[in-house]
Design an enzyme around this catalytic site. Structure first.
Site, short mmCIF file in Angstrom:
data_model
loop_
_atom_site.label_atom_id
_atom_site.label_comp_id
_atom_site.label_asym_id
_atom_site.label_seq_id
_atom_site.Cartn_x
_atom_site.Cartn_y
_atom_site.Cartn_z
N ASP A 69 -5.29 -8.77 -15.77
CA ASP A 69 -5.21 -7.32 -16.11
C ASP A 69 -3.92 -6.98 -16.84
OD1 ASP A 69 -3.78 -7.71 -13.72
OD2 ASP A 69 -4.65 -6.00 -12.66
N SER A 123 -0.86 6.64 10.37
CA SER A 123 -1.92 5.68 10.07
C SER A 123 -2.29 4.93 11.33
CB SER A 123 -1.44 4.67 9.02
OG SER A 123 -2.31 3.56 9.00
N SER A 176 -6.01 -3.22 0.07
CA SER A 176 -5.85 -2.07 0.96
C SER A 176 -4.88 -1.07 0.33
CB SER A 176 -5.33 -2.51 2.33
OG SER A 176 -4.01 -2.99 2.24
N SER A 177 -3.97 -1.56 -0.50
CA SER A 177 -2.98 -0.65 -1.11
C SER A 177 -3.66 0.33 -2.06
CB SER A 177 -1.86 -1.42 -1.82
OG SER A 177 -2.37 -2.26 -2.83
N ASP A 209 -7.04 -3.05 -9.38
CA ASP A 209 -7.38 -2.59 -8.04
C ASP A 209 -7.73 -1.10 -8.01
OD1 ASP A 209 -6.46 -5.11 -7.66
OD2 ASP A 209 -4.71 -4.56 -6.46
P1 ADP Z 1 -3.38 -5.64 -0.27
O1 ADP Z 1 -3.47 -4.52 -1.25
O2 ADP Z 1 -3.91 -6.91 -0.81
O3 ADP Z 1 -4.00 -5.32 1.06
P2 ADP Z 1 -0.60 -5.06 -0.53
O4 ADP Z 1 0.64 -5.80 -0.13
O5 ADP Z 1 -0.77 -4.70 -1.95
O6 ADP Z 1 -1.84 -5.90 0.00
O7 ADP Z 1 -0.70 -3.71 0.29
C1 ADP Z 1 -0.61 -3.72 1.71
C2 ADP Z 1 0.33 -2.60 2.15
O8 ADP Z 1 -0.26 -1.32 1.84
C3 ADP Z 1 0.54 -2.57 3.64
O9 ADP Z 1 1.59 -3.44 4.03
C4 ADP Z 1 0.91 -1.10 3.88
O10 ADP Z 1 2.25 -0.86 3.51
C5 ADP Z 1 0.03 -0.39 2.87
N1 ADP Z 1 -1.26 0.01 3.47
C6 ADP Z 1 -2.48 -0.38 3.09
N2 ADP Z 1 -3.44 0.15 3.90
C7 ADP Z 1 -2.80 0.92 4.79
C8 ADP Z 1 -3.24 1.73 5.90
N3 ADP Z 1 -4.52 1.85 6.24
N4 ADP Z 1 -2.27 2.37 6.60
C9 ADP Z 1 -0.98 2.25 6.28
N5 ADP Z 1 -0.52 1.50 5.27
C10 ADP Z 1 -1.40 0.83 4.53
MG MG Z 2 -2.46 -4.39 -3.08
#
Ligand code: ADP
Ligand code: MG
Length: 366
Positions: A19, A50, A105-106, A154
């Site tokens: 990307d 959260s 998840s981010s 993403d």
């Molecule tokens: P990925 O996007 O692959 O899951 P990243 O390192 O990019 O990994 O993002 C993960 C981070 O995003 C977590 O460590 C946290 O800081 C934040 N995060 C994601 N989901 C949540 C959630 N449900 N609640 C709080 N923080 C979150």
């Molecule tokens: Mg991420």
């Protein structure tokens, strides 16, 4: 009822580290989602909790929180910079997207917040270009506020994903990616897309991801090209530095694999799709050097236990792998991978089945 908005995690079928190189990728939205429950407040502040994190946070966007709150405050800051008068709010977050597993998840968090904020402002999510604007705000939040130098895959798939489809994203243009839904009739083909989270945590802010981004830029520069998108395989051979040559070879061949997977999906040639996933893994392991022992173990074990093809997915250095598995072999593959991890003294991995889910949406309004 309070305002509830949600956005999906994603898994990338093929097209890794392309990307930010103006290339191609083919992700799909997952059924797993992050949900945010929002209540506006009139002091302009954010109050965040959260279910996945012990500590909440309260403060102003100008306080620039660190940790997970930065993903939320970053979106609010980016939207305000883009001219939207986002009010303060309390947000309760919950998610079934595994955190830090390469399943984004981010972006799910950012896009759920952006979608909720748009609804608070009374914006019409289906208005032309609004989703693209929210995508850009979420990318700003992650790049400039959190400090994770990720590309735009993403956030684009979380905001624009389409049920039953993967999205072909082409990042050639400055204005943002072109988005083409590609049907992914896995069930009709008797196949399952298994996602295995190795539970080896990766960190996109620890530098390795950024190193690949820098190396890609240097490889393009060595050829006098604006990006690796314009580079051919013959060009790659002219790069003197062997490391940069390998990095460029991954990006150039990976773009071609995305095109080939789309064409194989179009003609229902799943075996060919699987072969391309295998080639993609080899390229990431040997040329881009972003795999790790646990990811290689999933891929090799899944193949031996009946998967048609498998590859690591996401930014690398941990996170998840995917395997294309005949439905009848799913249990065998899951069992074999878990047993291989136990034998190797590793933590048991987590298994998910990926079916292409819905984009970010408002689930209920107060
Ligand atoms: P990925 O996007 O692959 O899951 P990243 O390192 O990019 O990994 O993002 C993960 C981070 O995003 C977590 O460590 C946290 O800081 C934040 N995060 C994601 N989901 C949540 C959630 N449900 N609640 C709080 N923080 C979150
Ligand atoms: Mg991420």
């Amino acid at each position: 009822m309070p305002l509830v908005a949600s956005a999906p995690g994603r898994v990338n079928l093929v097209g890794e580290h392309t990307d930010y190189n103006r290339g191609l990728c083919l992700p799909l939205a997952l059924p797993q989602r992050t949900t945010v429950t929002l209540t506006a407040r009139d002091d302009g502040l954010l109050g965040l909790t959260s279910a996945q994190e012990q500590d909440g946070w309260e403060g102003s966007v100008d306080d620039r929180p660190s940790g997970w709150a930065a993903y939320v405050a970053g979106v609010v800051s980016a939207l305000r910079n883009d001219g939207y008068d986002v009010p303060g709010f309390d947000a309760k977050i919950d998610s079934d997207v595994p955190l830090g597993a390469g399943l984004s998840s981010s972006a799910a968090l950012e896009c759920a917040v952006a979608t909720g904020a748009a609804e608070l402002l009374g914006l019409d999510l289906e208005a032309p270009d609004l989703r693209q604007r929210l995508v850009r705000a979420c990318i700003h939040a992650e790049n400039d506020y959190v400090g994770a130098p990720t590309g735009g895959m993403d956030q684009t798939v979380a905001m624009l994903g389409s049920r039953g489809h993967a999205l072909l994203l082409d990042f050639e243009a400055d204005a943002g990616p072109s988005v083409t839904p590609v049907a992914l009739p896995l069930a009709d083909a008797g196949l399952v897309l298994l996602v295995v989270d190795t539970r080896v945590s990766h960190s996109l802010t620890d530098g390795s991801y950024g190193d690949r981004r820098t190396e890609s830029a240097r490889a393009a520069e060595a050829l006098g090209a604006a990006s690796l998108r314009e580079v051919s395989l013959a060009d790659v051979d002219r790069i003197d530095d062997p490391v940069l040559r390998r990095r460029a070879r991954h990006v150039v061949t990976e773009n071609q694999r995305v095109r080939d997977v789309v064409s194989a999906l179009g003609s229902g040639e799943w075996q060919r799709v699987a072969g391309l996933l295998d080639e993609s893994h080899t390229s990431m392991r040997d040329d881009f050097e972003i795999s790790c022992r646990e990811l290689d173990l999933v891929v090799e074990t899944a193949r031996s236990a009946g998967a048609l093809g498998a590859r690591m997915t996401g930014g690398g250095f941990g996170g998840s792998a995917i395997a294309l598995v005949p439905a009848g072999s799913l249990d065998d593959v899951r069992r074999a991978v878990t047993a291989a991890f136990v034998d190797a003294g590793l933590r048991e991995p987590l298994h998910l089945v990926a079916t292409p889910g819905d984009a970010a949406r408002v689930d209920s309004v107060s």
